[in-house]
Design a protein around this motif. Structure first.
Motif, PDB file in Angstrom:
ATOM      1  N   ILE A   1      46.249  70.504   2.622  1.00 54.17           N
ATOM      2  CA  ILE A   1      44.853  70.154   2.314  1.00 54.17           C
ATOM      3  C   ILE A   1      43.912  71.158   2.989  1.00 54.17           C
ATOM      4  CG2 ILE A   1      43.054  68.393   2.619  1.00 54.17           C
ATOM      5  CD1 ILE A   1      45.320  66.278   2.449  1.00 54.17           C
ATOM      6  N   ALA A   2      44.235  71.511   4.237  1.00 62.47           N
ATOM      7  CA  ALA A   2      43.401  72.493   4.955  1.00 62.47           C
ATOM      8  C   ALA A   2      43.382  73.815   4.183  1.00 62.47           C
ATOM      9  CB  ALA A   2      43.938  72.697   6.369  1.00 62.47           C
ATOM     10  N   ARG A   3      44.545  74.245   3.716  1.00 66.15           N
ATOM     11  CA  ARG A   3      44.618  75.524   2.991  1.00 66.15           C
ATOM     12  C   ARG A   3      43.798  75.468   1.701  1.00 66.15           C
ATOM     13  NH1 ARG A   3      50.444  77.978   2.008  1.00 66.15           N
ATOM     14  NH2 ARG A   3      50.637  76.252   0.570  1.00 66.15           N
ATOM     15  N   GLU A   4      43.881  74.341   1.002  1.00 65.85           N
ATOM     16  CA  GLU A   4      43.107  74.195  -0.256  1.00 65.85           C
ATOM     17  C   GLU A   4      41.607  74.266  -0.002  1.00 65.85           C
ATOM     18  OE1 GLU A   4      44.165  70.423  -1.993  1.00 65.85           O
ATOM     19  OE2 GLU A   4      46.258  71.100  -2.208  1.00 65.85           O
ATOM     20  N   HIS A   5      41.174  73.862   1.184  1.00 64.38           N
ATOM     21  CA  HIS A   5      39.733  73.777   1.453  1.00 64.38           C
ATOM     22  C   HIS A   5      39.256  74.853   2.437  1.00 64.38           C
ATOM     23  CE1 HIS A   5      40.628  69.879  -0.379  1.00 64.38           C
ATOM     24  NE2 HIS A   5      39.382  69.943  -0.806  1.00 64.38           N
ATOM     25  N   ASN A   6      40.042  75.915   2.574  1.00 65.56           N
ATOM     26  CA  ASN A   6      39.663  77.066   3.402  1.00 65.56           C
ATOM     27  C   ASN A   6      39.250  76.685   4.820  1.00 65.56           C
ATOM     28  OD1 ASN A   6      40.096  78.919   1.300  1.00 65.56           O
ATOM     29  ND2 ASN A   6      38.116  78.327   0.409  1.00 65.56           N
ATOM     30  N   CYS A   7      39.992  75.746   5.365  1.00 63.89           N
ATOM     31  CA  CYS A   7      39.785  75.416   6.775  1.00 63.89           C
ATOM     32  C   CYS A   7      41.174  75.280   7.395  1.00 63.89           C
ATOM     33  CB  CYS A   7      38.948  74.142   6.922  1.00 63.89           C
ATOM     34  SG  CYS A   7      39.671  72.706   6.124  1.00 63.89           S
TER      35      CYS A   7
ATOM     36  N   ARG B   1      38.007  80.365   6.539  1.00 59.01           N
ATOM     37  CA  ARG B   1      39.347  80.754   6.082  1.00 59.01           C
ATOM     38  C   ARG B   1      40.412  79.866   6.732  1.00 59.01           C
ATOM     39  NH1 ARG B   1      41.991  84.195   9.914  1.00 59.01           N
ATOM     40  NH2 ARG B   1      43.586  84.583   8.351  1.00 59.01           N
ATOM     41  N   ASN B   2      41.559  79.857   6.101  1.00 59.35           N
ATOM     42  CA  ASN B   2      42.655  79.029   6.600  1.00 59.35           C
ATOM     43  C   ASN B   2      43.523  79.828   7.570  1.00 59.35           C
ATOM     44  OD1 ASN B   2      45.863  78.330   5.693  1.00 59.35           O
ATOM     45  ND2 ASN B   2      44.594  76.622   6.334  1.00 59.35           N
TER      46      ASN B   2
ATOM     47  N   PHE C   1      53.062  75.616   8.265  1.00 64.11           N
ATOM     48  CA  PHE C   1      53.380  74.203   8.003  1.00 64.11           C
ATOM     49  C   PHE C   1      53.154  73.805   6.546  1.00 64.11           C
ATOM     50  CE2 PHE C   1      54.378  70.682  11.062  1.00 64.11           C
ATOM     51  CZ  PHE C   1      55.079  71.474  11.944  1.00 64.11           C
ATOM     52  N   ALA C   2      52.137  74.402   5.908  1.00 59.09           N
ATOM     53  CA  ALA C   2      51.820  74.006   4.525  1.00 59.09           C
ATOM     54  C   ALA C   2      52.960  74.349   3.576  1.00 59.09           C
ATOM     55  CB  ALA C   2      50.531  74.694   4.077  1.00 59.09           C
TER      56      ALA C   2
END
Ligand SMILES: NC(=O)c1ccc[n+]([C@@H]2O[C@H](COP(=O)([O-])OP(=O)(O)OC[C@H]3O[C@@H](n4cnc5c(N)ncnc54)[C@H](OP(=O)(O)O)[C@@H]3O)[C@@H](O)[C@H]2O)c1
Length: 340
Positions: free
Chosen positions: A107-113, A309-310, A315-316
């Motif tokens: 989810i973090a990667r999808e939302h650039n955080c 950015r992520n 882990f993702a």
């Protein structure tokens, strides 16, 4: 100023606020700007504290949240809500990382955080970031760690002549052990931590349930005296072996020649073996308000440096490990020997 929020104002959460207040000058030197705790979320009615997560996630000024609530509910929902708004989350919550770390990292990667969890393993020891960054090119064959300060405190005191019950009640009186110490003494806390470490270095997701787990409740003073007579110490270790692979939590006999032998009291020690670098030893305070909060703040700084950015933790992309070996104990021995 980078505006942040703290979810859960207990031991670690209040420590995060203290570290930011006391070390604001050092943070500003490192980051080029300061960090401001704009919100504290807790269920208790404390002046200046908010009780509604929506106030925080709807504020576009909030860039980073520290999740120091513990447990899965509602920490999972709150973390997800924050990440979906592009707010990076830094956590000390090993239970949540073990159970939902892969999904939350996606989810973090999808939302650039980012979703970072330095404080979830080894307290104040800068372990996960070092493994992630400085060992990224290494093939890690083994991790062996004393990862639970309470158990190490009990075993150290048993070596000094105290029985298990006395050592445990002293650990409780000193605030090291919970009133219900089962998660510590039965090895579950160590199992969560070694599962996170194994996942980080192997590229496969190991879960806490896959760890072959035995705690310290069966260790006697005689076991400790016998070990000492053989030049060894009994330590509760979490051990990951790439070959197998296997992940074990159990009392081990640690020879004097190992640096883990000298890790005593509430301290943690983690030995990481890479195919090029060989053995590297990490040592420090594995829990406690300030050390754990220090690790959370180190994540806050990393997230602040990487806004928009992520941060790739790997882990993702983890897929569940296909199978895990449960190595048997050597015949006729109560404990395994580290290194054999
Ligand atoms: N303490 C350590 O040394 C240490 C070290 C490493 C990792 N950790 C991990 O860090 C996490 C926090 O540990 P801790 O020792 O700081 O725990 P803690 O002292 O119990 O703090 C948790 C805080 O979160 C609050 N909280 C609980 N549910 C909430 C909700 N629904 N909304 C808002 N706030 C809520 C609690 O309030 P109430 O008290 O009113 O319930 C409490 O103030 C855990 O995952 C733990 O495993 C702790």
């Amino acid at each position: 100023m980078i505006n942040i929020a703290i979810f859960g104002f207990g031991t670690v959460g209040s420590g995060v606020a203290d570290v930011i207040r006391n070390n604001q000058a050092e943070i500003t030197k490192t980051l080029g700007e300061g960090v401001n705790v704009k919100y504290i979320l807790d269920i208790r009615d404390i002046p200046g504290v908010v009780n509604d997560i929506n106030i925080i996630v709807n504020d576009p000024e909030v860039k980073i949240a520290c999740e120091t609530m513990g447990g899965k509910k509602p920490a999972y929902e709150y973390t997800k809500l924050a990440l979906e708004r592009g707010i990076s989350v830094c956590t000390s919550n090993k239970e949540l990382v073990d159970a939902h770390g892969v999904e939350l990292s996606e989810i973090a990667r999808e939302h650039n955080c980012s979703y970072l969890f330095e404080a979830s393993v080894g307290g104040g020891i800068p372990l996960l970031r070092t493994i992630r960054e400085a060992f990224g090119h290494e093939r890690v064959s083994r991790i062996a760690g004393i990862l639970n300060g309470t158990c190490n405190y009990i075993l150290t005191n048993m070596k000094a002549g105290k029985d298990y019950a006395t050592a445990l009640s002293e650990a409780q009186a000193n605030g090291y052990a919970e009133r219900n110490p089962a998660a510590d003494v039965e090895g579950h806390d160590t199992a969560r931590k070694i599962a996170i470490l194994a996942s980080l270095v192997s590229g496969q997701k190991f879960s806490y349930e896959q760890v072959s787990c035995e705690g310290i409740t069966g260790v006697t003073q005689k076991d400790i005296a016998d070990a000492e007579a053989d030049g060894m110490a009994v330590k509760l270790l979490g051990v990951y072996e790439a070959e197998g692979p296997s992940v074990v939590v159990a009392p081990y006999l640690v020879p004097k020649s190992s640096p883990l032998y000298a890790v005593n009291d509430v301290f943690n020690g983690v030995m990481v073996t890479g195919n090029m670098v060989d053995d590297v030893m990490f040592y420090g305070r594995g829990a406690g308000k300030n050390p754990t909060a220090s690790a959370v703040v180190s994540d806050v700084i990393e997230c602040a440096k990487n806004q928009g950015r992520n941060i790739h933790t790997g882990f993702a992309d983890l897929k569940p490990v296909a199978s895990v070996n449960a190595p048997s104990k050597p015949a006729g021995r109560k404990f395994r020997v580290l290194g054999e």
